[in-house]
Design a protein around this motif. Structure first.
Motif, PDB file in Angstrom:
ATOM      1  N   ARG A   1       0.699  -1.040   0.034  1.00  0.00           N
ATOM      2  CA  ARG A   1      -0.083   0.130  -0.080  1.00  0.00           C
ATOM      3  C   ARG A   1       0.841   1.387   0.125  1.00  0.00           C
ATOM      4  NH1 ARG A   1      -5.279   1.216   0.436  1.00  0.00           N
ATOM      5  NH2 ARG A   1      -5.415  -1.188   0.990  1.00  0.00           N
ATOM      6  N   GLU A   2       1.918   1.051   0.783  1.00  0.00           N
ATOM      7  CA  GLU A   2       3.186   2.380   0.635  1.00  0.00           C
ATOM      8  C   GLU A   2       3.406   2.847  -0.639  1.00  0.00           C
ATOM      9  OE1 GLU A   2       3.384   4.453   3.378  1.00  0.00           O
ATOM     10  OE2 GLU A   2       1.653   3.392   4.354  1.00  0.00           O
TER      11      GLU A   2
ATOM     12  N   TYR B   1       2.092   2.048  -3.355  1.00  0.00           N
ATOM     13  CA  TYR B   1       1.167   2.428  -4.180  1.00  0.00           C
ATOM     14  C   TYR B   1       0.735   3.893  -3.849  1.00  0.00           C
ATOM     15  CZ  TYR B   1      -3.366   3.783  -5.597  1.00  0.00           C
ATOM     16  OH  TYR B   1      -4.843   4.462  -6.274  1.00  0.00           O
ATOM     17  N   LYS B   2       0.936   4.256  -2.895  1.00  0.00           N
ATOM     18  CA  LYS B   2       0.729   5.728  -2.356  1.00  0.00           C
ATOM     19  C   LYS B   2       1.732   6.463  -3.076  1.00  0.00           C
ATOM     20  CE  LYS B   2      -1.793   5.101   1.885  1.00  0.00           C
ATOM     21  NZ  LYS B   2      -1.595   5.264   3.351  1.00  0.00           N
TER      22      LYS B   2
ATOM     23  N   GLN C   1       0.994   9.547  -5.834  1.00  0.00           N
ATOM     24  CA  GLN C   1       1.498  11.011  -5.769  1.00  0.00           C
ATOM     25  C   GLN C   1       2.285  11.406  -6.472  1.00  0.00           C
ATOM     26  OE1 GLN C   1       0.022  13.034  -3.586  1.00  0.00           O
ATOM     27  NE2 GLN C   1      -1.214  11.633  -2.302  1.00  0.00           N
TER      28      GLN C   1
END
Length: 314
Positions: free
Chosen positions: A60-61, A63-64, A68
């Motif tokens: 998930r990190e 992906y973030k 961004q």
């Protein structure tokens, strides 16, 4: 390219349904609306933004970070200085590797540069799907705040409300409560946490000070909705009708459940603070499944699978 076909349909096919009126300038049209609005059609190749996200792992990190990065790339096109609508041709989600679908990042990048966006999937056949492109354009026009002509048949004295929950991208545990209000030919939007009503177009671009909440925390957003309706009723005469998505019953909103919704009661329970005699509530089911209802026959409830409109007995 398919972008060329989209533009061709916009400039040729949609003219046939009188949505746009030609003007004397090239690539410029007049939206058949009240008031009439100038529309300029500009084509851009979207490959820079529709490429898959730069996500190395499936965390998930990561992906973030990829999300961004793509959003920040929109700074190269600058802020729109007039109302701008973008119809983007893109691959379907299942054609991108896991967590690399850029649609949410594109939508956010467009929003931050003050642009409203809609997507249309790439097509395999030689001929473009004209009806899908037309519908996407109509959705964009609706996002810009225009409403269909037939909505004018509604009484100007009455108020039409619609309540729903907007999910955060890739985080379906948290939602943003949103209320739409139509009255006197104006459609406005208000989100939980914001103090003022906004036009639809402004509301879709402005998410400052909004307050999300757990989608299972029905008492919290029901209380917010209750307070908003109370304020509207205190300041506006006339009758109100509030519509609810039937899926809200899955979020612990017991009064909207099949065994909890009642004809003569609002779905606000004990929290109701306003004059219920001025409010009608409607639960809308958008799903494809056909529900069945237990019908009282000869003193016994029996399942009924027939089609029709059902009403509680007096």
């Amino acid at each position: 390219s398919q972008a060329n076909q989209v533009k061709k349909i916009m400039t040729e096919q949609i003219l046939e349904c009188n949505l746009f009126i030609t003007s004397e300038k090239e690539n410029e049209y007049v939206l058949n609306s009240d008031p009439q609005t100038i529309v300029r059609v500009i084509q851009r190749e979207p490959a820079m933004f529709t490429a898959e996200l730069d996500v190395v792992s499936q965390s998930r990190e990561d992906y973030k970070k990829g999300f961004q990065k793509r959003v920040s790339e929109f700074s190269t096109i600058g802020l729109a200085d007039e109302r701008t609508l973008a119809l983007i041709v893109i691959k379907p989600k299942d054609e991108y590797p896991k967590l690399k679908d850029p649609k949410d990042a594109i939508r956010e990048g467009m929003r931050r540069t003050q642009r409203l966006s809609q997507f249309i999937y790439e097509w395999d056949q030689e001929e473009a799907p004209q009806h899908k492109i037309t519908n996407a354009i109509l959705d964009l026009i609706s996002d810009a705040g225009f409403v269909r002509q037939n909505i004018a048949t509604l009484s100007h004295e009455n108020h039409l409300l619609s309540f729903g929950l907007v999910h955060k991208p890739h985080d379906f545990n948290y939602v943003l409560p949103v209320l739409l209000w139509y009255h006197n030919k104006e459609l406005r939007i208000k989100k939980r946490g914001q103090a003022k009503w906004q036009s639809i177009a402004d509301g879709l671009l402005d998410f400052k000070e909004v307050k999300t909440c757990s989608k299972k925390n029905a008492p919290l957003y029901v209380q917010w909705l209750n307070q908003e309706i109370e304020t509207l009723m205190e300041n506006s005469p006339g009758r109100f009708c509030c519509m609810f998505d039937a899926t809200l019953r899955n979020n612990n909103w017991s009064q909207l459940a099949n065994n909890g919704i009642l004809q003569r009661e609002t779905p606000f329970g004990d929290q109701c603070l306003f004059d219920v005699s001025r409010l009608d509530t409607v639960r809308l089911n958008y799903s494809d499944d056909v529900p069945y209802y237990d019908i009282l026959v000869d003193g016994r409830y029996k399942a009924n699978f027939q089609q029709g409109l059902f009403k509680e007995r007096d």
